[in-house]
Design a protein around this motif. Structure first.
Motif: not given
Length: 574
Positions: A365, A369, A444, A447-448, A451, A547, A551-552, A555
């Motif tokens: 991930t 990114l 998530a 990271y959200l 994204w 996004a 992300t979902w 992850v």
């Protein structure tokens, strides 16, 4: 009103029909599927699906097989093996190896969870403990080797698909184990031939010195010939079908040798069938239909919510600035498609420097990114020199965020429901979407924002550069192509070379396989972006939905490499 609700209704029907088909196939013949958690080593928890054939019980125990998925995959990736073995009368434990899916820990710890999974399988009352097999694809060989090392007499045979007995050493597991009655299935076009067996091409595996030593041969290994002695547990057999690494667990040619080997080496299956008589693909068709239904459901949810009183102010027709498809428009289309694909391999390499850490524990991930954010920066720089008509976007940030969260929440609820009822998710081949547990939800949320930054730039640029006055539904096609066509070309180059010469054009096996997912995912992003823009004249709702969705997706299906309890596994470290 009826037209407003139509996409929502179609999405629901597709999800129900696809999920029910998938459930029907994986329970064919009376098989039951149970989602279980059990203790791993050193305080970890492991996750698995248990497939139990009809009639298997403490009074009539059945032979059993432990199956393990590959790197950055989950237990569902082995459903072809699980379905085919279970309907023949084998109990199957399809595990999430450590650091994957719902299993805690990180990649490679506790021998990938293999020893604990074997102990759990042997503890099930319906299992014949004298007839147990082990199967793993790719890095799934890690739990197989770990399980075999922990209990050398606790199983009778093993199958490695696209793997090697030395695979565990990659992440600090067992260096090598003399596996009992081993069948090796290695694709003639396997992208990892050099890594696994130190040969240039998968079709050359018979000439591998390591393979010859494993088989006790002094000449090229003969495909299909059984070396050694089944009774003594020293048997070896090679299958080298003309398939790629991802097809080893997604083809009749990859699944049949494993089924055949376990029918030969384990006793007591209640329903022997020809190895090539397979139905698992219909489960994948079902979950693909459900995946498509999810996308339609989210679009339908957005459309329904847009008519709600508080959100209705978002609704307004798109107002693109471009008049037609002139040379500037086509240049923008080419750049939009090409730059992400051209930068993919080098930026994924650079992304390895974004090491796993607290808050950002998934190495793949992190690499994705770096690629995404670097492309956002490139897009902004190109925009400074690329003179394009400037559209007038409408932005309502709070309401856009609200409708985006509600849209994805409805889609998420649909997946959670079918997972609860039928133990199926939304997937096809390398594409897979799972519900998030609490731990992955925390990942998530971290990271959200990153994204979101990427998608805000990407969707704004898409509409600013490619939006066209008076555009009809063809806008969906052009947006989807702009987002994914570069990866179609990149993958075509890679696999044309592989099929013609036996090797990839660029030596990027893992990232090439990761890139396959980009084609459908980026096409979906393009469709969502256009659907929301045409109804709001804003890039913001679509960016936020994408996004949340990506992300979902990332992850839930990507491996964890960091936790407070474990050190980062680095290949070669003592």
């Amino acid at each position: 009103m009826r037209k407003t609700w139509l996409p929502f209704a179609v999405g629901v029907l597709l999800i129900l029909a696809g999920s029910l088909l998938a459930h029907t196939i994986q329970t064919s013949g009376g098989v039951t599927v149970e989602d279980v958690r059990f203790p791993g080593d050193k305080g970890t928890t492991l996750s698995a699906l248990v497939y139990t054939p009809p009639g298997a019980s403490a009074a009539r125990p059945a032979p059993a097989v432990l199956v393990g998925h590959g790197y950055i995959n989950t237990r569902e990736m082995q459903s072809a093996f699980a379905i085919e073995l279970a309907r023949r009368g084998f109990v199957v434990l399809a595990m999430d190896q450590s650091g994957h899916g719902y299993s805690t820990g990180i990649v490679g710890t506790n021998d990938f969870g293999g020893p604990a999974a074997l102990r759990y399988l042997k503890s099930l009352p319906q299992v014949d403990k004298a007839n147990i097999g082990l199967e793993g694809h790719s890095l799934g060989g890690g739990p197989v080797v770990g399980a075999a090392a922990s209990d050398p007499d606790g199983y009778r045979s093993a199958v490695l698909e696209g793997s090697t007995p030395a695979i565990g050493a990659v992440f600090g597991g067992q260096a090598k184990v003399d596996l009992r009655n081993l069948a090796l299935v290695f694709g003639g076009y396997d992208e990892f031939a050099q890594l696994m067996w130190q040969v240039e091409k998968g079709s050359d595996v018979e000439n591998s010195k390591a393979l010859q030593a494993l088989f006790g041969a002094t000449a090229p290994v003969v495909e299909g010939r059984i070396y050694g002695d089944l009774g003594a547990g020293t048997a070896r057999v090679l299958h080298n079908p003309a398939i790629t690494h991802p097809w080893e667990h997604f083809s009749i040619a990859g699944v049949a040798p494993a089924v055949d080997w376990f029918q030969q080496t384990l006793d007591g299956e209640a329903n022997p069938l020809p190895p090539t008589q397979q139905i698992w693909i219909w489960k994948e068709v079902g979950t693909l239909v459900a995946f498509a239904g999810l996308v339609v459901l989210m679009l339908g949810t957005f459309q329904v919510l847009l008519a709600a009183p508080w959100l209705s102010s978002l609704a307004r027709p798109a107002a693109p600035a471009s008049e037609g498809r002139d040379r500037r428009w086509w240049l923008a289309f080419v750049l939009t498609a090409a730059i992400p694909a051209i930068t993919f391999f080098p930026l994924m390499k650079l992304g390895q420097l974004f090491f796993p850490m607290a808050g950002f524990p998934q190495w793949i991930t992190n690499q994705l990114l770096v690629w995404a954010l670097a492309n956002a920066a490139i897009t902004l720089l190109v925009g400074l020199v690329f003179k394009a008509p400037k559209p007038s976007f409408t932005t309502h940030w709070l309401k856009s965020a609200a409708i985006a969260v509600a849209t994805v929440a409805v889609g998420y609820a649909s997946l959670a429901l079918v997972d609860l009822l039928w133990h199926v998710d939304f997937r096809f081949w390398v594409l897979g979407l799972k519900p998030l547990d609490g731990l992955h939800l925390s990942y998530a949320l971290a990271y959200l924002p990153l994204w979101t930054a990427f998608f805000l730039v990407a969707t704004r640029s898409l509409h600013a550069n490619l939006g066209r006055k008076g555009e009809g539904r063809g806008q969906y096609l052009f947006a989807a192509l702009a987002m994914c066509l570069g990866f179609v070309v990149l993958l075509s180059i890679q696999y044309a070379s592989l099929l013609a010469t036996g090797v990839l054009a660029m030596a990027e096996p893992l990232n090439t396989i990761i890139g396959i997912q980009f084609v459908p995912l980026l096409a979906i992003v393009g469709v969502i972006a256009v659907f929301t823009y045409r109804r709001t004249n804003s890039y913001v709702p679509g960016a936020l939905i994408c996004a949340l969705f990506i992300t979902w997706y990332v992850v839930s299906g990507t491996a964890t490499h960091w936790s407070p309890d474990f050190q980062l596994p680095i290949p070669g470290r003592g």
